[in-house]
Write an enzyme that holds these catalytic residues in place. Structure first.
Site, short mmCIF file in Angstrom:
data_model
loop_
_atom_site.label_atom_id
_atom_site.label_comp_id
_atom_site.label_asym_id
_atom_site.label_seq_id
_atom_site.Cartn_x
_atom_site.Cartn_y
_atom_site.Cartn_z
CB THR A 1 15.94 43.46 34.72
OG1 THR A 1 17.21 44.02 35.04
CG2 THR A 1 14.89 44.48 35.11
CE1 TYR B 1 15.07 46.93 30.99
CE2 TYR B 1 16.67 46.72 32.76
CZ TYR B 1 15.95 46.17 31.73
OH TYR B 1 16.10 44.84 31.43
N1 UFG Z 1 30.45 49.92 32.47
C1 UFG Z 1 31.67 50.56 32.26
N2 UFG Z 1 31.95 51.00 31.01
C2 UFG Z 1 31.10 50.85 29.96
C3 UFG Z 1 29.88 50.17 30.17
C4 UFG Z 1 29.59 49.72 31.44
O1 UFG Z 1 32.46 50.71 33.19
O2 UFG Z 1 31.44 51.29 28.87
C5 UFG Z 1 30.12 49.42 33.82
C6 UFG Z 1 28.83 49.93 34.39
O3 UFG Z 1 28.98 51.15 35.07
C7 UFG Z 1 28.44 48.77 35.33
C8 UFG Z 1 29.00 47.54 34.62
O4 UFG Z 1 29.98 48.03 33.71
O5 UFG Z 1 29.12 48.90 36.55
C9 UFG Z 1 27.95 46.78 33.84
O6 UFG Z 1 27.27 47.67 32.96
P1 UFG Z 1 26.38 47.17 31.75
O7 UFG Z 1 25.96 48.35 30.97
O8 UFG Z 1 27.08 46.08 31.03
O9 UFG Z 1 25.13 46.50 32.45
P2 UFG Z 1 24.15 47.08 33.57
O10 UFG Z 1 24.56 46.48 34.88
O11 UFG Z 1 24.03 48.55 33.49
O12 UFG Z 1 22.75 46.53 33.09
C10 UFG Z 1 22.58 45.18 32.71
C11 UFG Z 1 21.36 45.07 31.84
C12 UFG Z 1 20.14 45.34 32.63
C13 UFG Z 1 20.13 44.55 33.89
C14 UFG Z 1 21.38 44.70 34.68
C15 UFG Z 1 21.33 43.81 35.86
O13 UFG Z 1 21.44 45.99 30.77
O14 UFG Z 1 19.07 44.96 31.85
O15 UFG Z 1 22.46 44.38 33.84
O16 UFG Z 1 22.52 43.79 36.59
F1 UFG Z 1 19.14 44.98 34.67
#
Ligand code: UFG
Length: 326
Positions: A119, A143
């Protein structure tokens, strides 16, 4: 005779998409999944399915031997960043101990071709505008650590029994297969595009923009969203590369283009035609400001040719899949 590939987590989101691509490319597929976060509905009808835990090394190695497997693609893992902060042991147990169990099963069964899902979370707040494989790793949540430790274990195993591996560092995987058979089914969504799809379809009243004070042009987090079909194709290329005797390697997977949360929300509003409520809220713990991939290496070495680099296609397939669930 067709070669058989064992896919752990083949009833999950990326796993099920990859199984479909493998079968399409002429492989036979054996799925090992305990359905803890996977779904029976995502098990490909032409795959051989075992409801088994990856922690059960002896059972998994029995399956590998019985099915005469040539290579393993290991997806099965826990993937929710905020949960990893409140329940780190779950992540080290499932992800890090999980990979050790699968590698032991490979050793017992003499399997030397291994594709591993890692990741972008291993980079933490990398600071770089675009992240290449040589950007220093510095996870900021359990993670990311659980996956970084796993990568090291996979690499070290090469000396122990000649395992050759391809490690993929995924950026933000999203969307669903265009035939709408394989997508994200989880009932407790945490990923932005799934949550925005649910908000469009009124499956939730509203959603939150988690953090508006990041050092980014509009203050919200920036991510590199990659369509799950393009990512799945990379896995098929990787397995073919290893089966042809390719040496171990590591690849970032993304499109090299970042979108802010606001841009994603606006795109989902556009493709759905619904002006759902997106409330500004505080940051989520463990979130990086910006993660964008340099995937030059993947394109040049594995000849990966992304076909769906389009945020609207990503949002539309995610939305249509979400609709198909209701
Ligand atoms: N976000 C919001 N509102 C929400 C959910 C997310 O604003 O309800 C934002 C988060 O703060 C972040 C972006 O949207 O800025 C993306 O969040 P995600 O939860 O969709 O994904 P993450 O970036 O947290 O994590 C994902 C995968 C990981 C991976 C990562 C790599 O879950 O496994 O992408 O960039 F490591």
């Amino acid at each position: 005779m067709k070669q058989k590939i064992l896919v752990t987590g083949g009833a999950g989101y990326i796993g099920s998409n990859t199984v479909a691509k493998l079968i399409n490319q002429g492989f036979q597929v054996v799925i090992v999944d305990d359905l803890s976060t996977g779904f029976k509905e995502l098990v490909h009808p032409d795959a051989i399915f075992y409801n088994a835990e990856i922690a059960d090394t002896s059972l998994v190695s029995e399956i590998m031997k019985k099915e005469n497997v040539s290579g393993v693609i290991h997806f099965a893992a826990k993937i929710v960043v905020p949960e990893s902060i409140t329940e780190p042991l779950k992540y080290y147990s499932n992800n890090t101990n999980g990979v050790i169990s699968i590698l032991n099963a490979c050793k017992i069964s003499n399997i030397q071709n291994f594709v591993f899902s890692s990741t972008a979370a291993v980079y933490g707040n990398a600071g770089a505008d675009i992240i290449s494989e040589s950007t220093p790793t510095c996870p900021i949540n359990p993670y990311g650590f659980s996956k970084l430790f796993s990568e090291q274990i996979v690499r070290d195993t090469e000396l122990e029994f000649g395992l050759r591996s391809v490690v993929f560092r995924y950026f933000n995987v999203a969307g669903a297969s265009r035939d709408l058979k394989f997508g994200q089914r989880t009932k407790t969504a945490t990923h932005l595009i799934k949550i925005a799809s649910e908000a469009s379809l009124k499956k939730r009243d509203k959603m939150f923009i988690t953090g508006t004070d990041y050092q980014t042009p509009d203050g919200t987090g920036i991510r590199d969203y990659i369509h799950v079909e393009d990512l799945s194709n990379a896995h098929v290329l990787a397995m073919k590369y290893l089966l042809d005797g390719g040496s171990s390697d590591l690849f970032n997977c993304g499109y090299g283009q970042g979108f802010s949360v606001r841009e994603v929300v606006n795109c989902m509003k556009k493709v759905s035609g619904v002006n759902f409520e997106a409330t500004e809220g505080p940051r989520r713990p463990g979130d990086a400001a910006k993660l964008i991939a340099d995937s030059t290496h993947l394109k040049s070495k594995l000849n990966w040719k992304p076909e769906l680099n389009d945020l609207e296609i990503i949002c539309k397939t995610a939305l249509d899949f979400e609709r198909s669930l209701s």
